[in-house]
Design a protein around this motif. Structure first.
Motif, PDB file in Angstrom:
ATOM      1  N   TYR A   1      48.784 -42.018  41.831  1.00 26.54           N
ATOM      2  CA  TYR A   1      47.375 -41.394  42.532  1.00 26.54           C
ATOM      3  C   TYR A   1      46.196 -42.082  41.564  1.00 26.54           C
ATOM      4  N   ALA A   2      46.790 -42.369  39.986  1.00 30.99           N
ATOM      5  CA  ALA A   2      45.571 -42.994  39.389  1.00 30.99           C
ATOM      6  C   ALA A   2      45.195 -44.223  39.980  1.00 30.99           C
ATOM      7  N   LEU A   3      46.117 -44.949  40.431  1.00 27.62           N
ATOM      8  CA  LEU A   3      45.604 -46.199  41.207  1.00 27.62           C
ATOM      9  C   LEU A   3      44.623 -46.156  42.259  1.00 27.62           C
ATOM     10  N   PHE A   4      44.488 -45.218  43.101  1.00 27.26           N
ATOM     11  CA  PHE A   4      43.281 -45.175  43.846  1.00 27.26           C
ATOM     12  C   PHE A   4      42.073 -44.500  43.097  1.00 27.26           C
ATOM     13  N   ALA A   5      42.443 -43.737  41.969  1.00 24.34           N
ATOM     14  CA  ALA A   5      41.183 -43.147  41.195  1.00 24.34           C
ATOM     15  C   ALA A   5      40.472 -44.300  40.465  1.00 24.34           C
ATOM     16  N   ASN A   6      41.303 -45.231  39.986  1.00 22.86           N
ATOM     17  CA  ASN A   6      40.577 -46.292  39.113  1.00 22.86           C
ATOM     18  C   ASN A   6      40.373 -47.566  39.652  1.00 22.86           C
ATOM     19  N   GLY A   7      40.496 -47.660  40.801  1.00 21.40           N
ATOM     20  CA  GLY A   7      40.229 -48.929  41.612  1.00 21.40           C
ATOM     21  C   GLY A   7      41.250 -50.135  41.663  1.00 21.40           C
ATOM     22  N   GLY A   8      42.567 -49.387  41.551  1.00 21.84           N
ATOM     23  CA  GLY A   8      43.634 -50.442  41.650  1.00 21.84           C
ATOM     24  C   GLY A   8      44.488 -50.876  40.554  1.00 21.84           C
ATOM     25  N   PHE A   9      44.222 -50.182  39.557  1.00 16.84           N
ATOM     26  CA  PHE A   9      44.770 -50.507  38.114  1.00 16.84           C
ATOM     27  C   PHE A   9      46.051 -49.685  37.827  1.00 16.84           C
ATOM     28  N   ARG A  10      47.028 -50.372  37.387  1.00 15.62           N
ATOM     29  CA  ARG A  10      48.539 -49.567  36.780  1.00 15.62           C
ATOM     30  C   ARG A  10      48.254 -49.226  35.493  1.00 15.62           C
ATOM     31  N   VAL A  11      47.984 -48.045  35.083  1.00 17.36           N
ATOM     32  CA  VAL A  11      47.967 -47.403  33.876  1.00 17.36           C
ATOM     33  C   VAL A  11      48.942 -46.798  33.529  1.00 17.36           C
ATOM     34  N   MET A  12      49.647 -46.781  32.126  1.00 17.34           N
ATOM     35  CA  MET A  12      50.733 -46.029  31.628  1.00 17.34           C
ATOM     36  C   MET A  12      50.497 -44.705  30.970  1.00 17.34           C
ATOM     37  N   PRO A  13      51.161 -43.858  31.538  1.00 14.56           N
ATOM     38  CA  PRO A  13      50.850 -42.509  30.823  1.00 14.56           C
ATOM     39  C   PRO A  13      51.448 -42.359  29.322  1.00 14.56           C
ATOM     40  N   HIS A  14      50.345 -41.968  28.488  1.00 16.01           N
ATOM     41  CA  HIS A  14      50.760 -41.836  26.889  1.00 16.01           C
ATOM     42  C   HIS A  14      50.087 -40.406  26.615  1.00 16.01           C
ATOM     43  N   PHE A  15      50.995 -39.881  25.556  1.00 20.81           N
ATOM     44  CA  PHE A  15      50.287 -38.379  25.401  1.00 20.81           C
ATOM     45  C   PHE A  15      50.116 -38.444  23.457  1.00 20.81           C
ATOM     46  N   ILE A  16      50.367 -39.632  22.859  1.00 27.28           N
ATOM     47  CA  ILE A  16      50.269 -39.847  21.509  1.00 27.28           C
ATOM     48  C   ILE A  16      49.042 -40.730  21.609  1.00 27.28           C
ATOM     49  N   ASP A  17      48.051 -40.425  20.838  1.00 28.29           N
ATOM     50  CA  ASP A  17      46.900 -41.403  20.603  1.00 28.29           C
ATOM     51  C   ASP A  17      46.940 -42.022  19.033  1.00 28.29           C
ATOM     52  N   ARG A  18      47.639 -41.070  18.099  1.00 27.90           N
ATOM     53  CA  ARG A  18      47.691 -41.647  16.620  1.00 27.90           C
ATOM     54  C   ARG A  18      48.647 -41.031  15.941  1.00 27.90           C
ATOM     55  N   ILE A  19      49.172 -41.631  14.966  1.00 33.11           N
ATOM     56  CA  ILE A  19      49.944 -40.884  13.871  1.00 33.11           C
ATOM     57  C   ILE A  19      49.557 -41.356  12.635  1.00 33.11           C
ATOM     58  N   GLU A  20      49.214 -40.148  11.804  1.00 35.19           N
ATOM     59  CA  GLU A  20      48.957 -40.437  10.516  1.00 35.19           C
ATOM     60  C   GLU A  20      49.640 -39.884   9.488  1.00 35.19           C
ATOM     61  N   SER A  21      49.772 -40.472   8.179  1.00 32.74           N
ATOM     62  CA  SER A  21      50.431 -40.011   7.130  1.00 32.74           C
ATOM     63  C   SER A  21      49.632 -38.712   6.493  1.00 32.74           C
ATOM     64  N   ALA A  22      50.306 -38.108   5.703  1.00 33.47           N
ATOM     65  CA  ALA A  22      49.824 -36.879   5.020  1.00 33.47           C
ATOM     66  C   ALA A  22      48.425 -37.375   4.070  1.00 33.47           C
ATOM     67  N   GLN A  23      48.521 -39.082   3.848  1.00 37.11           N
ATOM     68  CA  GLN A  23      47.432 -39.254   3.095  1.00 37.11           C
ATOM     69  C   GLN A  23      46.250 -39.643   3.944  1.00 37.11           C
ATOM     70  N   GLY A  24      46.409 -39.734   5.293  1.00 39.28           N
ATOM     71  CA  GLY A  24      45.404 -40.127   6.157  1.00 39.28           C
ATOM     72  C   GLY A  24      45.525 -41.558   6.613  1.00 39.28           C
ATOM     73  N   GLU A  25      46.798 -42.171   6.212  1.00 40.22           N
ATOM     74  CA  GLU A  25      46.750 -43.602   6.744  1.00 40.22           C
ATOM     75  C   GLU A  25      47.425 -43.622   8.080  1.00 40.22           C
ATOM     76  N   VAL A  26      46.708 -44.542   8.909  1.00 40.53           N
ATOM     77  CA  VAL A  26      47.165 -44.679  10.364  1.00 40.53           C
ATOM     78  C   VAL A  26      48.463 -45.365  10.351  1.00 40.53           C
ATOM     79  N   HIS A  27      49.462 -45.032  10.850  1.00 43.44           N
ATOM     80  CA  HIS A  27      50.808 -45.418  11.149  1.00 43.44           C
ATOM     81  C   HIS A  27      51.036 -46.038  12.694  1.00 43.44           C
ATOM     82  N   PHE A  28      50.095 -45.669  13.557  1.00 43.35           N
ATOM     83  CA  PHE A  28      50.318 -46.002  14.949  1.00 43.35           C
ATOM     84  C   PHE A  28      48.969 -45.682  15.441  1.00 43.35           C
ATOM     85  N   GLN A  29      48.262 -46.614  16.293  1.00 43.70           N
ATOM     86  CA  GLN A  29      47.244 -46.280  17.044  1.00 43.70           C
ATOM     87  C   GLN A  29      47.504 -46.768  18.369  1.00 43.70           C
ATOM     88  N   ALA A  30      47.364 -45.947  19.565  1.00 41.45           N
ATOM     89  CA  ALA A  30      47.529 -46.289  20.786  1.00 41.45           C
ATOM     90  C   ALA A  30      46.713 -47.168  21.484  1.00 41.45           C
TER      91      ALA A  30
END
Length: 800
Positions: free
Chosen positions: A582-611
């Motif tokens: 249904y997101a296709l209808f809401a955003n004007g026809g674009f296929r978006v991919m569901p994701h639930f992780i935005d960022r993974i940081e180390s204990a020292q605050g270093e970014v290991h992953f950024q969506a």
């Protein structure tokens, strides 16, 4: 005189000899032990075992995973009074000795010579640090010698402040807490700078014996140890006599405090945990100190949980009360601990507390109940008058007239204490899910996979494939638009009988109402969910062509039938997949991919992953050009553009039709939100086993699904409109609170013209008719002069 001189010389020679022997022995011991000692340089790069933390997009704690609970602190974060308490209790000469306190060792040797037993007094903080990082706790002379040598090496390598910081972060303090930061949180639910003097002294007394002096397991001994620490602080001049007296008399306030969960999203937390273990391995994931920032919006998540639980309970109330969870024999003499023991196997689920019925008084119209971990409570008849007995999925018993018609002494029931009047409750047998995505980039804003994760961890939002029923029809109609159909195209809503190979039998589908409506415009067929018209539409477009289209827009066609029942949603989809579609209808026809992780940081605050998820955009060509230029320049590119799999014109037309579902179709109940930018579709399977509502605006796309895990029927009058739509509406009311209406912008290439509502053809100016939207290259034929203007639209009975 000569004898005295000779004796003095003999004593001096003996002392020198003993000293030489001691030095030789020490040199031999060092030569034997030093090669096997670890390098203390590793302490500079030591990585403390810190649990995995999962947080919302605002930073609110969702969950914490790991055996060792630790909150690492820097030297500047350690309150002076806390440091003083540990120094007083463990090592009052810490800043004076070189890592080994020879006075302390002398006391320990003296104790050994006098008693024949190893005693206290020998270990400095530096020696304890050496033991905690490099050695075992075996009480042997060899281990003690290694400890001393390591302590001397540590003092040559690290500053006193660095040693103290490592020690206070490493030391085990009971209740799975390592370090003072975790101990303060677990025992008192506070940060270290919030502790009072008595609490500080209590924690400082734990290193000696964390189990024996644990204030939760052994309060009397803990209080004695606290008094000792306070006495040492007084003797060292760290506190005044008045402060000492007040702290010694202070009550013990320690109790186990779980990690302070700020956003309840256990289903999302489990998805994160599984992802982290798969990516990093179990040991690294649980001890590496990673902080995973999810896409979950804390406010929306709370709204999703509340809406789903309220909706499932409302369904359960409509079907009838299924009785107590258990019946036990009571003597009437049970004390508090015995009552609690009877309720021990009935934890709190979905905000509902377990309760034991102690007495029933019909005359006073109440029952006395013992609520788990709360105590005695009066439950009035007013709070149980709803409880008509459940007889079957189709019938209920008569309404209760007295308290005794509902509960009996010894019943273990559920109570909802949230309302002003406590109410009898029940854990629903039915289950459901709510999923909300950001249609711009697919971020999971909220996800509730069931009534309560701790009752059932099965995540229905992502693991349960169910038939979507009529909620699937928008995809069929979108496929027809691509084939040249328009919102005014005429469909035939007439009886149909055919042999469907996917069902291996003759098939006689009907509309929900059992009626047929004859020629029906495309828009009306979807607004009122005409089954017969939808089947004929699919047959005309072509099953293979439709399946190809569905695969192209991102739906999983491997679990869909290759038959006409596809038009009625007989395939299987997860709630997350439906929401994504249904997101296709809401955003004007674009296929978006569901994701639930935005960022993974180390204990020292270093970014290991950024969506960097692909995003829907209005001017994608401009955005892509900018991204390409940045990438060529070697800088960070902009967010990638999502694939456009549905023409913006078709997305707009489908939204327009589904807005009518809410304005005058089966979704009318959503009008109570008072918004003009909502669109969606109800869905109920033919045999009534699944109820859906999926809807959206351009900010949030969300689904609500209700059904039984064992696929039982929901019962009469349980449809998408009556069962799922109230959940969706309750959620969206909170999710869009304060968000202004923002209708989808009409793209270029569409025009509005007047049509004859009876046949969908254009009418000339002045001939009446009604407005409809078309692609400018696909306008309907003009009706013969004088045939138009038959009304503003057909008034048909709403069906599902």
């Amino acid at each position: 005189m000569r004898l005295l001189s000779r004796l003095s010389l003999w004593v001096l020679a003996s002392v020198v000899s003993l000293g030489l022997v001691g030095l030789i022995a020490a040199a031999v011991a060092y030569a034997m032990l030093a090669p096997g000692l670890p390098s203390v340089e590793t302490l500079r790069d030591v990585r403390l075992q810190v649990p995995l933390r999962v947080v919302s997009r605002e930073g609110g704690l969702i969950a914490e995973y790991g055996e060792q609970r630790r909150i690492p602190l820097q030297s500047e974060d350690l309150p002076p009074q806390l440091v003083q308490a540990f120094l007083a209790a463990e090592d009052d000469r810490f800043f004076d000795h070189p890592g080994v306190d020879y006075q302390g060792i002398a006391r320990a040797v003296r104790h050994l010579l006098l008693t024949g037993e190893k005693g206290p007094g020998g270990s400095t903080i530096t020696m304890q640090l050496a033991r905690n990082f490099f050695l075992t706790r075996d009480q042997t002379f060899q281990r003690k010698a290694q400890e001393i040598l390591l302590a001397l090496k540590i003092e040559r390598t690290l500053s006193k402040e660095e040693i103290l910081e490592l020690y206070l972060n490493k030391i085990y303090l009971g209740q799975r807490s390592y370090g003072v930061g975790a101990a303060a949180r677990i025992y008192y639910g506070k940060s270290v700078d919030e502790l009072d003097l008595a609490q500080t002294a209590m924690i400082a007394g734990l290193p000696k014996a964390p189990s024996a002096y644990n204030p939760i397991a052994n309060p009397p001994r803990a209080k004695i140890r606290r008094a000792y620490v306070l006495g040492r602080m007084l003797a060292e001049g760290y506190i005044t006599p008045e402060e000492h007296a007040e702290a010694v008399d202070a009550p013990i306030t320690a109790e186990v405090h779980a990690a302070p969960v700020e956003v309840s999203a256990p289903y999302v937390a489990e998805m994160v945990r599984q992802t982290m273990v798969a990516q990093y391995g179990e040991e690294e994931a649980y001890t590496g100190g990673y902080v995973v920032r999810t896409t979950v919006d804390g406010r929306m998540q709370a709204a999703a949980d509340r809406a789903l639980r309220d909706g499932l309970r409302a369904y359960d109330h409509r079907r009838g009360y299924r009785g107590p969870e258990r019946q036990v024999e009571l003597t009437g003499d049970e004390d508090e601990s015995e009552r609690e023991a009877l309720l021990a196997d009935h934890p709190r689920y979905g905000g509902l507390e377990a309760a034991l019925v102690l007495s029933v008084d019909d005359e006073a119209e109440l029952a006395r109940v013992w609520v788990r971990r709360h105590g005695e409570l009066e439950l009035p008849f007013e709070g149980m008058a709803w409880a008509r007995p459940y007889l079957s999925r189709t019938t209920r018993g008569p309404a209760p007239e007295n308290v005794s018609d509902v509960v009996s002494v010894g019943d273990i029931i559920r109570v909802d204490r949230a309302p002003d009047v406590p109410r009898l409750a029940a854990i629903p047998a039915v289950e459901g899910s709510v999923v909300a995505l950001d249609p711009e980039n697919g971020a999971v804003l909220a996800l509730a996979g069931g009534f309560d994760f701790f009752r059932s961890s099965f995540n229905r939002a992502v693991q349960s494939r169910r038939q979507p029923g009529s909620a699937f029809k928008p995809f069929i109609y979108a496929a027809a638009l691509e084939q040249g159909y328009t919102p005014a195209s005429m469909l035939s809503d007439t009886p149909i009988v055919m042999h469907d190979e996917s069902l291996e039998t003759s098939w006689r589908p009907t509309n929900y109402s059992g009626r047929v409506y004859g020629p029906t415009r495309f828009r009306e067929a979807l607004v009122h969910s005409r089954n017969l018209a939808s089947i004929r539409l699919l047959r005309n477009v072509g099953i293979d062509e439709t399946l190809d289209y569905l695969a192209r827009i991102g739906l999983d066609t491997s679990v869909m039938p290759n038959g006409l029942s596809l038009a009625l949603g007989s395939g299987e989809m997860t709630p997350l997949a439906m929401t994504q579609g249904y997101a296709l209808f809401a955003n004007g026809g674009f296929r978006v991919m569901p994701h639930f992780i935005d960022r993974i940081e180390s204990a020292q605050g270093e970014v290991h992953f950024q969506a960097r998820p692909p995003v829907a955009c209005v001017d994608c060509s401009r955005m892509q050009v900018q991204a390409d230029l940045q990438e060529e320049a070697g800088s960070v590119a902009l967010q990638p553009v999502a694939d456009s799999v549905l023409p913006a014109t078709d997305a707009y037309l489908m939204t327009s039709i589904m807005q009518d579902v809410i304005q005058r179709g089966t979704g009318r109940a959503a009008q109570r939100l008072g918004r003009n930018d909502l669109a969606g579709k109800t869905g109920t399977t033919n045999d009534g086993r699944d109820a859906w509502f999926v809807g959206y605006n351009n900010r949030v796309v969300a689904s609500a699904w209700v059904g039984f895990d064992n696929n039982d029927q929901l019962g009469p009058r349980e449809t998408g409109a009556s069962t799922a739509l109230p959940i969706w509406t309750d959620f969206m009311e909170q999710a869009l609170n304060g968000v202004p209406d923002a209708p989808l912008r009409q793209p270029d290439g569409l025009v509005t013209v007047r049509i004859d509502p009876e046949d969908g053809r254009r009418v000339r100016a002045g001939e009446g008719g009604m407005f409809e939207i078309f692609r400018e290259d696909n306008l309907p034929d003009v009706a013969p002069r004088g045939s138009g203007g038959s009304g503003s639209g057909s008034r048909e009975q709403d069906i599902f």
